[in-house]
Enzyme design. Structure first.
Site: not given
Length: 317
Positions: A41, A155
């Site tokens: 991320s 993610d």
């Protein structure tokens, strides 16, 4: 003897991720320059910028962000699998720091993402690094998933918030992990401290109100005052429901905290740095300077822990 290869595994954490910039700067000031960088991320974003030699450009860009800029970059969607597509944000970042194939970067780099349908951990090692960053940054509910190489990806923090395993797979002998997950225990303790402060203030006010009556009357007044305050707070807590971002923020924090603990038990780093960013919320991207300073200060505070790593690297040069 060949010097051991130093790796940095940069964790996910939304706005808290700007602290990675300060950590990288603090480590570089101590001569700890990584040969391998991995990230999930926002850790993938900062890691890619550092691997490409564009960390200073990223710092300038994020430190210029205002709260209005942050919301201007929110490209709201009601059709995708998130509140925003994330395209406008990624385009703005690419304009600020550039883009390049991962294979061409002077520092070995890898990002981690999650297959939405199989739950498989996906390691991104080829192609443009901004495409890998976007694929790694699909915070569930916030960013829409990304179609990348025949998969819908979300993610990387969903399966591997601090990718130590990828760092070692890419050749790192010594790994420093930067964990930005907010400890659920720590958050709970802070919440209790606020409750205790409220109770203390209420008791103090009750004592002031009853100062002119008898001791017995003062005790009764305090008792009733405490009961009334308790009822009022209970009523408020029931009427004040958490907002969407608060729910997403806390849910992601809980998830990543638990997963990070499990992954560290399986794939331990040689050293874990944990800057205290407990006051940062999901969308506090405009607080970059504050987060960067916290990251840099944490490296200074961890000087004693870093000395064995420095000694190991120097001994084998």
């Amino acid at each position: 003897m060949n010097r051991p290869r130093l790796g940095l595994a940069l964790g996910s954490g939304s706005a808290r991720g700007w602290a990675h910039i300060g950590v990288l700067q603090g480590l570089a000031g101590r001569g700890l320059v990584p040969d391998v960088i991995t990230g999930a991320s926002v850790g993938a974003l900062v890691g890619a910028a550092s691997a490409a030699g564009r960390l200073a450009d990223l710092e300038r860009w994020v430190c210029a962000l205002t709260q209005r800029d942050v919301w201007r970059l929110v490209d709201t969607t009601f059709r995708g699998g998130g509140v925003m597509t994330g395209n406008r944000l990624m385009e703005a970042i690419a304009a600020g720091i550039g883009d390049a194939p991962i294979e061409s970067l002077p520092v070995t780099f890898g990002a981690v993402a999650t297959d939405l349908y199989t739950g498989e951990e996906i390691w991104l090692r080829e192609g443009l690094f901004m495409a890998a960053v976007r694929a790694s940054s699909g915070v569930p509910g916030l960013f829409a998933p990304t179609w990348h190489e025949g998969r819908w990806l979300i993610d990387g923090g969903v399966v591997n918030p601090v990718p130590v395993s990828l760092c070692r797979a890419l050749g790192a002998d010594i790994v420093i992990a930067v964990d930005l997950s907010r400890s659920v225990t720590k958050v709970t303790m802070r919440a209790r401290e606020r409750v205790n402060d409220t109770a203390t203030n209420a008791a103090a006010q009750a004592g002031t109100t009853g100062a002119t009556v008898t001791d017995e009357g003062s005790a009764i007044l305090k008792k009733w005052s405490g009961l009334v305050d308790g009822l009022v707070e209970s009523f408020r807590s029931k009427r004040t429901e958490p907002g969407l971002l608060e729910v997403m923020n806390n849910a992601v924090n809980i998830m990543q905290d638990r997963i990070t603990r499990s992954r560290f038990a399986i794939d331990p780093a040689d050293l874990v740095l944990r800057p205290d960013l407990g006051d940062f919320q999901l969308m506090d991207f405009h607080r970059a300077r504050e987060a960067i300073d916290i990251g840099r200060s944490h490296v200074e505070q961890a000087a004693a822990l870093l000395e064995p790593v420095q000694a190991q690297l120097l001994a084998n040069q």
